[in-house]
Design a protein around this motif. Structure first.
Motif, mmCIF file in Angstrom:
data_model
loop_
_atom_site.group_PDB
_atom_site.id
_atom_site.type_symbol
_atom_site.label_atom_id
_atom_site.label_comp_id
_atom_site.label_asym_id
_atom_site.label_seq_id
_atom_site.Cartn_x
_atom_site.Cartn_y
_atom_site.Cartn_z
ATOM 1 N N THR A 159 13.152 -0.790 17.302
ATOM 2 C CA THR A 159 13.404 0.957 18.067
ATOM 3 C C THR A 159 14.717 0.667 18.760
ATOM 4 O O THR A 159 13.845 0.163 19.992
ATOM 5 N N PRO A 160 15.520 0.460 19.250
ATOM 6 C CA PRO A 160 15.567 1.162 20.716
ATOM 7 C C PRO A 160 14.878 1.832 21.898
ATOM 8 O O PRO A 160 14.444 2.623 21.216
ATOM 9 N N GLN A 161 15.432 1.754 23.463
ATOM 10 C CA GLN A 161 15.824 2.489 23.916
ATOM 11 C C GLN A 161 16.034 3.792 23.686
ATOM 12 O O GLN A 161 17.328 3.844 22.953
ATOM 13 N N ILE A 162 15.026 5.338 24.137
ATOM 14 C CA ILE A 162 15.715 6.212 24.357
ATOM 15 C C ILE A 162 17.054 6.581 24.749
ATOM 16 O O ILE A 162 17.919 7.484 23.898
ATOM 17 N N SER A 163 17.179 6.205 25.996
ATOM 18 C CA SER A 163 18.244 5.633 26.518
ATOM 19 C C SER A 163 19.915 5.664 26.091
ATOM 20 O O SER A 163 20.339 6.030 26.043
ATOM 21 N N ASP A 164 19.207 4.588 24.552
ATOM 22 C CA ASP A 164 20.241 3.776 24.189
ATOM 23 C C ASP A 164 20.820 5.492 22.888
ATOM 24 O O ASP A 164 22.071 5.498 23.188
ATOM 25 N N LEU A 165 19.865 5.997 22.581
ATOM 26 C CA LEU A 165 19.856 6.870 21.539
ATOM 27 C C LEU A 165 20.766 7.614 21.943
ATOM 28 O O LEU A 165 21.816 8.501 21.634
ATOM 29 N N ARG A 166 20.278 8.449 23.481
ATOM 30 C CA ARG A 166 21.143 9.871 24.204
ATOM 31 C C ARG A 166 22.760 9.102 24.678
ATOM 32 O O ARG A 166 23.219 10.484 24.469
ATOM 33 N N SER A 167 22.993 7.943 24.968
ATOM 34 C CA SER A 167 24.307 7.595 25.364
ATOM 35 C C SER A 167 24.835 8.067 24.036
ATOM 36 O O SER A 167 25.998 7.686 23.944
ATOM 37 N N GLY A 168 24.709 7.116 22.322
ATOM 38 C CA GLY A 168 25.075 7.195 21.683
ATOM 39 C C GLY A 168 25.891 8.677 21.271
ATOM 40 O O GLY A 168 26.255 9.134 20.943
ATOM 41 N N ASP A 169 24.516 9.683 22.021
ATOM 42 C CA ASP A 169 24.536 11.426 21.179
ATOM 43 C C ASP A 169 26.049 11.952 21.767
ATOM 44 O O ASP A 169 26.547 12.574 21.775
#
Length: 202
Positions: A159-169
């Motif tokens: 699972t990636p870091q939550i910061s990566d998902l937020r940046s993708g959003d």
């Protein structure tokens, strides 16, 4: 729009709490809606789920082309006094898988989306930094993905870091995320329990 919050009463005495919700456009600061749930009794033992529902109109849907985001601001009040609060940055979208292998695909908000992107290790290691990547570099990375005319990231192995998902959003990058650890098999032993917990986590 339905909002839930799990709360614990640590005051030492039973209380009645209300969940209040405000939805704010992250780009403009404009409030789209606000509403509150009904007062709910919260005992001093165990967790209580408090709910609030209300209409949401005028929100722009999130997509890879238009990554519209909103701050859902929730506050918990007891006797009219705010005792806790949280702001959750999120988007609203409809995702569908239509058709079969070779004939179908991913549809976001009813539009067929051709997925073009990368398979990146979730460690996201940068030279000299490894995983010690500041938040702004996660944004920099997502912007590089979009600059390459890509809209998709398959995070590899864990699972990636939550910061990566937020940046993708923020930049319109669709993420495919593995559950917990590795992808070599479908275990039925103790490895399955943490994977199941990750997949069921809201």
């Amino acid at each position: 729009m339905n909002v839930e919050s799990e709360v614990n009463n640590e005051s030492g005495s039973a209380a009645s709490a209300t969940l209040n919700v405000k939805v704010v456009d992250a780009a403009t600061g404009t409030t789209l809606t606000s509403f509150a749930g009904t007062a709910t009794s919260v005992p001093t033992t165990g967790a209580t789920v408090i709910k609030a529902s209300g209409p949401l109109t005028g929100a722009k849907l999130w997509s890879d082309l238009y990554p519209n985001l909103y701050n859902v601001q929730t506050t918990l009040t007891v006797g009219g006094t705010v005792v806790n609060g949280r702001s959750t940055l999120t988007g609203f979208r409809q995702a569908q898988f239509k058709g079969g292998a070779g004939t179908g695909g991913v549809y976001i908000n009813g539009r067929f989306v051709y997925m073009l992107g990368f398979a990146n290790r979730s460690t996201n290691s940068w030279a000299g930094l490894g995983q010690a990547v500041p938040d702004w570099m996660h944004d920099f990375h997502a912007n590089l993905v979009r600059g390459a005319n890509a809209n998709y990231m398959r995070w590899m192995h864990v699972t990636p870091q939550i910061s990566d998902l937020r940046s993708g959003d923020k930049y319109g990058v669709v993420s495919i995320v593995p559950a917990a650890d590795k992808e070599v098999s479908n275990p039925t032993d103790a490895q399955w329990t943490p994977r199941m917990a990750v997949m069921q986590s809201p």
